[in-house]
Enzyme design. Sequence first.
Site, PDB file in Angstrom:
ATOM      1  N   ASP A 114       0.850  -1.176   0.000  1.00 15.96           N
ATOM      2  CA  ASP A 114       0.000   0.000   0.000  1.00 15.96           C
ATOM      3  C   ASP A 114       0.890   1.233   0.000  1.00 15.96           C
ATOM      4  OD1 ASP A 114      -2.622   1.330   0.449  1.00 15.96           O
ATOM      5  OD2 ASP A 114      -3.134  -0.631   1.300  1.00 15.96           O
ATOM      6  N   ASP A 213      -3.152   4.477  -2.362  1.00 14.24           N
ATOM      7  CA  ASP A 213      -4.284   4.947  -1.559  1.00 14.24           C
ATOM      8  C   ASP A 213      -4.805   6.304  -2.068  1.00 14.24           C
ATOM      9  OD1 ASP A 213      -5.729   4.392   1.012  1.00 14.24           O
ATOM     10  OD2 ASP A 213      -4.928   6.350   1.552  1.00 14.24           O
ATOM     11  N   GLU A 266      -6.401   3.355  -5.882  1.00 10.76           N
ATOM     12  CA  GLU A 266      -7.706   3.487  -5.242  1.00 10.76           C
ATOM     13  C   GLU A 266      -8.195   4.882  -5.607  1.00 10.76           C
ATOM     14  OE1 GLU A 266      -9.986   3.541  -0.957  1.00 10.76           O
ATOM     15  OE2 GLU A 266      -8.212   4.728  -1.342  1.00 10.76           O
ATOM     16  N   ASP A 336     -12.451  -1.550   3.904  1.00  7.68           N
ATOM     17  CA  ASP A 336     -13.285  -0.366   4.167  1.00  7.68           C
ATOM     18  C   ASP A 336     -14.778  -0.654   4.005  1.00  7.68           C
ATOM     19  OD1 ASP A 336     -11.065   1.286   4.550  1.00  7.68           O
ATOM     20  OD2 ASP A 336     -10.998   1.883   2.438  1.00  7.68           O
TER      21      ASP A 336
END
Length: 556
Positions: A114, A213, A266, A336
Amino acid sequence: MEFTKELLWGKIMGASSTKKWWKNSIVYQIYPRSFCDSNGDGIGDIPGIISKLHYLKDLGVDIIWLSPVYCSPGFDNGYDISDYKNINPEFGTMEDMDKLICKAKRMGIKIIMDLVINHTSDEHEWFKKALAGDPKYRGYYYFSQGKGIRPPNNWGSFFGGRAWTKTSKGDYYLHLFSKKQPDLNWHNPEVYDEIVDVMRFWLDKGIAGFRCDVINVIYKNSLENGRWRPILKGREHYLNTEGCHKLLKQFNKEVWSKYKTFIVGETVFVTPEDAKLLADESRGELDTVFFFEHMDVDSRGVKWFKKQYRPYQLIKIIDKWQTSVEVPANYLENHDQIRSVNHFGNIGKYWEQSAKLLCGLNLSLRGVPFIYEGEEIGMTNGDFRSLRELKDVESHNINKAMKRLLFVHSLRKKLILQTSRDNARTPVQWDDSEQAGFTTGKPWLKVNANKSYINVKAESENENSIFNFYKGMIDFRKNSVALSDGTYRRVASPSDVYIFTREAKEERLYIYCNLTATNKIVEFYGDKIVFGNYASEEQKDGYLKPYEFRIIAANI
Ligand code: ISL
Ligand code: CA
């Protein structure tokens, strides 16, 4: 029947042209805190992950997406990074990380990490120096004077409340997420150099790429007031800006392409048009993006306010993305979101059938499939009874925001418990022992009581389990050119039933998904059932059973 004619097909979408190494991979997301704890402190860790590599190999995983393991005070479970080049001691050491990369590599599993670069933690050295007044580091973030007694602008935070917090000196800093996550200033070339250095550091260690992210919000065009909207005022000033495209091109050209990485972004609030600009191969930015439209099928603008989930709307959204972007990143769960059986399936009578159906659907689509830890055994939402059991910063911030709006406790509890991100963050259920084999200590977040029957051990021993269905489906996909590389086309079907074809040179498959708890009459095309979740009761009488998933092959 109004849906019969095969002629009523939707838009055909070709196989993607990319020849990149990751194209036919199965990706598995690990949320380290909840995966496997090796030392009994109740927190999942890297040695725990190493101990489960054989399990992942056996499942058929090619790439692991590792949610953040960097140093972090943990206010957003690692999405608040205080040191990009070190491992959070809660998760282990750099040696453990090197071992993980090396062992995974030997087993043919690649790892993507990430990359959280919209913001750092407020405990990062850079931010501490900035607060202490060092001009170099003040330029890494957004500091601004307020307007009278008000913050510099009207922007809202993703976690509720304002996007600005006052410092002890009286000025404000910007944070699109919690106040512990100050936004980096991507106008500053020094920030670019720092982060490129971080990327190279990890790529040199043998990492295969990144999941970036909230990457489409990093570059702010201006700090003007946003126009009025109920949530996230200000977003027109930072979503998918030209500056962001420019940065992505530069990352790609200077770093990613040199290492032959796999990069998934993302990207929040994206449309297929935005996604095409962010992830078309010819533009040299990202490889693929996560979109959210299907996750929000049951939300009334804000995820905390739910409306009835209608399967035909989900089908319409998935079909739209299947037929518009080059390589869709397909997923039904992540850290999430609530669990997919709760979201789109049935946790009662049809728990098993619907979990298998969702597996079949996710793994039959065109693109790269992502599986989230625990999804492969049909894990369900956490069985929380009170808001006090939740740990997520977002849930607590929203609770405060709702309190300010005078929502009564019972309503806040209902709205937050049904949507909290902690629903997907409960420990992975490895067996039916007290803490589900996750830890010998006290887990950081409560283990779900249904570990008694939803667990890896029991499901591995049962050949008809959800786990073995995943294994079978992954294997099927890998051996099917139509599924891994074929065209996609929707076939007309009754409402709430999704039928589509995947077709390659000599293979045409019809995929049937009954997304409801009732029998559905459909027309069957093709000759032979080759996969399904009611496989033992092969029926040809024109019915799809509740949550039935079926693949039928045609002779061509
Ligand atoms: O969780 C959400 C609602 O579904 C989103 O608003 C989420 O916050 C958004 O998708 C960004 O998520 C990512 O960045 C956050 C972090 O808290 C999330 O865990 C991460 O996936 C901030 O870094
Ligand atoms: Ca541990």
